[in-house]
Design an enzyme around this catalytic site. Structure first.
Site, PDB file in Angstrom:
ATOM      1  N   HIS A 107       5.784   5.855  11.204  1.00 45.05           N
ATOM      2  CA  HIS A 107       5.230   5.807   9.847  1.00 45.05           C
ATOM      3  C   HIS A 107       4.324   7.031   9.708  1.00 45.05           C
ATOM      4  O   HIS A 107       3.099   6.913   9.712  1.00 45.05           O
ATOM      5  CB  HIS A 107       4.454   4.494   9.682  1.00 45.05           C
ATOM      6  N   LYS A 161      25.270  -5.150  -2.574  1.00 45.20           N
ATOM      7  CA  LYS A 161      26.730  -5.264  -2.736  1.00 45.20           C
ATOM      8  C   LYS A 161      27.475  -4.623  -1.568  1.00 45.20           C
ATOM      9  O   LYS A 161      28.684  -4.509  -1.590  1.00 45.20           O
ATOM     10  CB  LYS A 161      27.152  -4.571  -4.036  1.00 45.20           C
ATOM     11  N   ARG A 214       0.807  -1.224   0.000  1.00 41.84           N
ATOM     12  CA  ARG A 214       0.000   0.000   0.000  1.00 41.84           C
ATOM     13  C   ARG A 214       0.839   1.274   0.000  1.00 41.84           C
ATOM     14  O   ARG A 214       0.577   2.192  -0.781  1.00 41.84           O
ATOM     15  CB  ARG A 214      -0.930   0.029   1.222  1.00 41.84           C
TER      16      ARG A 214
END
Lengths: 308, 151
Positions: free
Chosen positions: A133, A84, A55
């Site tokens: 968040h 890497k 989402r």
């Protein structure tokens, strides 16, 4: 208002939140008009997702496309040079020259804040481990406001994994900016709301009640915000399995709730909300997920200083 | 070895003419203090560990010749040795003497206890806001987790 980066919900004052909720309403109207938009034409959004997302990433990308801008990025850190061994600093210093704004998600807490130290373009935190968040919070508040017509005088139950669930940390902080809200934390002891954040919220005068029993408190709630037990944050699989399924919202549970309760969830869900309740009009989590589009359109256009 | 006359105290640490004296450091903590002082690699240091203290029984002392520490350089010592004092010496005289104060913010000292904190997986300096109440709490500026400071 200045919003150079959006890393924590603490970056916004109450009036800033109100501003974005109004702006999201404007965006919703533009979306409803079905007209193509060119508000962010020529601008590029980079989405750096070091952790899975459906989402958040797709709604950011969709929001940018709707605004007439374009998107580059990766959805899996294994396809980037991080695999890497590239440092976050080097990744950010490179991507800033390819784009106008960065949205990033990381499994590490504080990663977005660190990224701002190396970057001259705006950065939006799309989730940093179990920490915060903030854009989810704006869409959560937008959803509550749409349904309840207020963000004050509410009793809000936060249920599930309150230790690792980043959405509830940001949401509780934001709710403490509004008047007379009561937060009921419903979680097993092992997944209790972190004391550090709890203390900060209580300092602002917001009452926090802690319980382990959802059934006991559900009839008092105006909003029930359910979260998934965050399997990926557990150091032991055994501990996860022990706590998994500790709360289940089903028809039987909702019979005890208020008629005007709203049930929210940041999604994805696992087993904490039984699909049998999806058709109950009080369950609004898919509408909540949709509101990610107008809210993120509002944030992107503002932070890119694009006029609507 | 010089023979001391009656009532003459042995001078364990020589005086400095100019510089900073960090006195009343908790015994055996001088090396810890040195580890958090910045930009002293080229300075002449006199370190005395576990010497007599009238006030505390035992103490450590550090003298830094020809360098005058600034408040933001020495207040971090309060986390190691809250009773430490800082004296500035100019032309052989003490021009100021202060007790260290607990700082409100520290950088590059300590480790965040949160294993998921970004400071534990990238090569960067830790940073904490210091909350000085009944206990000293270090709040990581990156992940916000709180760490109780134990000396």
């Amino acid at each position: 208002m200045e919003l150079e980066n959006f890393i924590s919900i603490n970056d916004l004052k109450k009036e800033d939140i109100d501003f974005f909720l109004k702006k999201a309403d404007e965006m919703l109207k533009l979306l409803d008009s079905k007209e193509p938009l060119d508000i962010c034409r020529g601008k590029i959004l980079a989405t750096l997702f070091f952790e899975p997302s459906t989402r958040t990433r797709l709604s950011f990308e969709s929001a940018m496309h709707r605004l007439g801008g374009s998107v580059v990025g990766f959805a899996d850190a294994n396809t980037s040079s991080v695999k890497k061994g590239e440092s976050l600093a080097d990744t950010i210093k490179t991507v800033e020259s390819y784009s106008d704004i960065i949205v990033m998600r990381s499994p590490f807490e504080g990663a977005s804040m660190l990224a701002t130290k190396y970057c001259s373009i705006p950065i939006i935190n799309a989730g940093d481990g179990g920490h915060e968040h903030p854009t989810q919070t704006i869409l959560d508040l937008y959803t509550i406001k749409k349904k309840k017509n207020t963000l004050s005088n509410l009793t809000i139950g936060l249920c599930g994994d309150l230790k690792f669930g980043r959405t509830v940390h940001s949401l509780a902080k934001a709710l403490s900016a509004f008047n007379n809200n009561k937060i009921v934390c419903i979680a097993p002891n092992e997944l209790k709301f972190p004391n550090g954040i709890k203390g900060k919220i209580e300092e602002k005068g917001t009452k926090i009640i802690q319980t382990q029993n959802l059934e006991e408190v559900i009839d008092k709630l105006d909003v029930l915000y359910v979260t998934r037990i965050q399997k990926e944050r557990f150091l032991s699989e055994k501990e996860y399995l022990r706590l998994k399924g500790v709360y289940v919202v089903d028809n039987k549970m909702l019979q005890k709730a208020k008629k005007d309760l709203i049930v929210m969830h940041p999604l994805p869900r696992v087993d904490e909300i039984n699909p049998e309740v999806d058709s109950d009009p009080r369950c609004i989590y898919f509408k909540q997920a949709f509101y990610g589009i107008p809210v993120r359109m509002a944030l992107l256009s503002f932070m890119l200083k694009c006029q609507s | 070895m010089p023979i001391l006359k009656n009532n003459m105290e042995e001078k364990k640490v020589r005086n400095i003419i100019n510089g900073t004296v960090i006195d009343h450091i908790k015994p055996n903590c001088a090396m810890k203090v040195l580890s958090i002082l910045k930009d002293i690699d080229q300075e002449c240091l006199i370190v005395c560990i576990n010497t007599d203290s009238k006030k505390y029984g035992r103490k450590d002392v550090i003298k830094i010749e020809n360098k005058f520490l600034q408040e933001n350089e020495y207040n971090e010592l309060a986390l190691i040795s809250p009773e430490a004092t800082i004296s500035m010496i100019k032309d052989g005289k003490i021009t100021s003497k202060e007790k260290v104060k607990t700082p409100t913010h520290i950088k590059g000292i300590g480790k965040c206890k949160n294993p998921r904190c970004i400071t534990n997986c990238q090569d960067i300096e830790t940073e904490f806001d210091v909350e000085n109440g009944d206990k000293i709490i270090l709040r990581c500026v990156y992940c916000e987790s709180t760490n109780e400071y134990k000396n």
